[in-house]
Design a protein around this motif. Sequence first.
Motif, mmCIF file in Angstrom:
data_model
loop_
_atom_site.group_PDB
_atom_site.id
_atom_site.type_symbol
_atom_site.label_atom_id
_atom_site.label_comp_id
_atom_site.label_asym_id
_atom_site.label_seq_id
_atom_site.Cartn_x
_atom_site.Cartn_y
_atom_site.Cartn_z
ATOM 1 N N MET A 1 0.264 15.058 -0.665
ATOM 2 C CA MET A 1 -1.019 14.571 -0.239
ATOM 3 C C MET A 1 -1.876 15.758 0.203
ATOM 4 O O MET A 1 -2.332 15.822 1.313
ATOM 5 N N VAL A 3 -5.268 18.188 -0.152
ATOM 6 C CA VAL A 3 -6.665 18.164 -0.562
ATOM 7 C C VAL A 3 -6.965 19.548 -1.114
ATOM 8 O O VAL A 3 -6.764 20.556 -0.438
ATOM 9 N N ARG A 87 -11.541 11.141 -0.544
ATOM 10 C CA ARG A 87 -11.441 11.730 -1.878
ATOM 11 C C ARG A 87 -10.554 10.850 -2.746
ATOM 12 O O ARG A 87 -9.700 10.127 -2.233
ATOM 13 N N GLY A 89 -7.526 10.489 -5.239
ATOM 14 C CA GLY A 89 -6.297 11.191 -5.591
ATOM 15 C C GLY A 89 -5.853 10.798 -6.992
ATOM 16 O O GLY A 89 -6.672 10.633 -7.900
ATOM 17 N N ARG A 90 -4.580 10.574 -7.151
ATOM 18 C CA ARG A 90 -3.977 10.228 -8.430
ATOM 19 C C ARG A 90 -4.518 8.891 -8.921
ATOM 20 O O ARG A 90 -4.701 7.957 -8.152
ATOM 21 N N ASP A 97 -4.851 6.384 -5.818
ATOM 22 C CA ASP A 97 -4.722 6.872 -4.443
ATOM 23 C C ASP A 97 -6.078 7.258 -3.888
ATOM 24 O O ASP A 97 -6.873 7.920 -4.562
ATOM 25 N N VAL A 99 -7.427 9.493 -0.784
ATOM 26 C CA VAL A 99 -6.955 10.519 0.142
ATOM 27 C C VAL A 99 -7.988 10.675 1.254
ATOM 28 O O VAL A 99 -9.176 10.825 0.985
ATOM 29 N N LEU A 115 -2.929 9.089 2.918
ATOM 30 C CA LEU A 115 -3.041 8.617 1.547
ATOM 31 C C LEU A 115 -2.820 7.114 1.563
ATOM 32 O O LEU A 115 -1.922 6.617 2.252
#
Length: 148
Positions: A1, A3, A87, A89-90, A97, A99, A115
């Motif tokens: 996790m 950034v 933000r 994520g995946r 995700d 974040v 996350l």
Amino acid sequence: MTVTPGTPALHSLTFRLSYADTDPAGILYYGAWFPWMERMQSEWFYLNGLRQDQLLERHGFWSVTCHTECDYLVPVGLFDEIRIELRLGRVGGGSFDMVHQMVRTEDEVVVARALITLVTVSSDGSATPIPDVLREHLDRWAGASAAS
């Protein structure tokens, strides 16, 4: 996790911790981050035309949290001003995700990272691939992050 440094936040929210966020010693109660993160995500979806209370009716799906994690890096307390940055994520076939990074504004210290994994589900509650309307937003958000 993690950034990636320099990755811009999709959205941020700044607030001051209140008595309700802390334990009797005046230190942030560990569970207090989660309502703030949910508030941040809900607002971001709302601002992008994806009202969570209308997803099922308008688009035939909704999102459900299926996993959370949070790393508490630095203690914070009553009246500390915090900026939460959101933000993407995946992004997978049926889940993605979000974040969150929590920053104390006084000294720009990252105090926590979290996350939240969301899965898209159909009207009967079963997992479903991310619908096109949401996939378009996720691709646009991911593109904005990659461009920086």
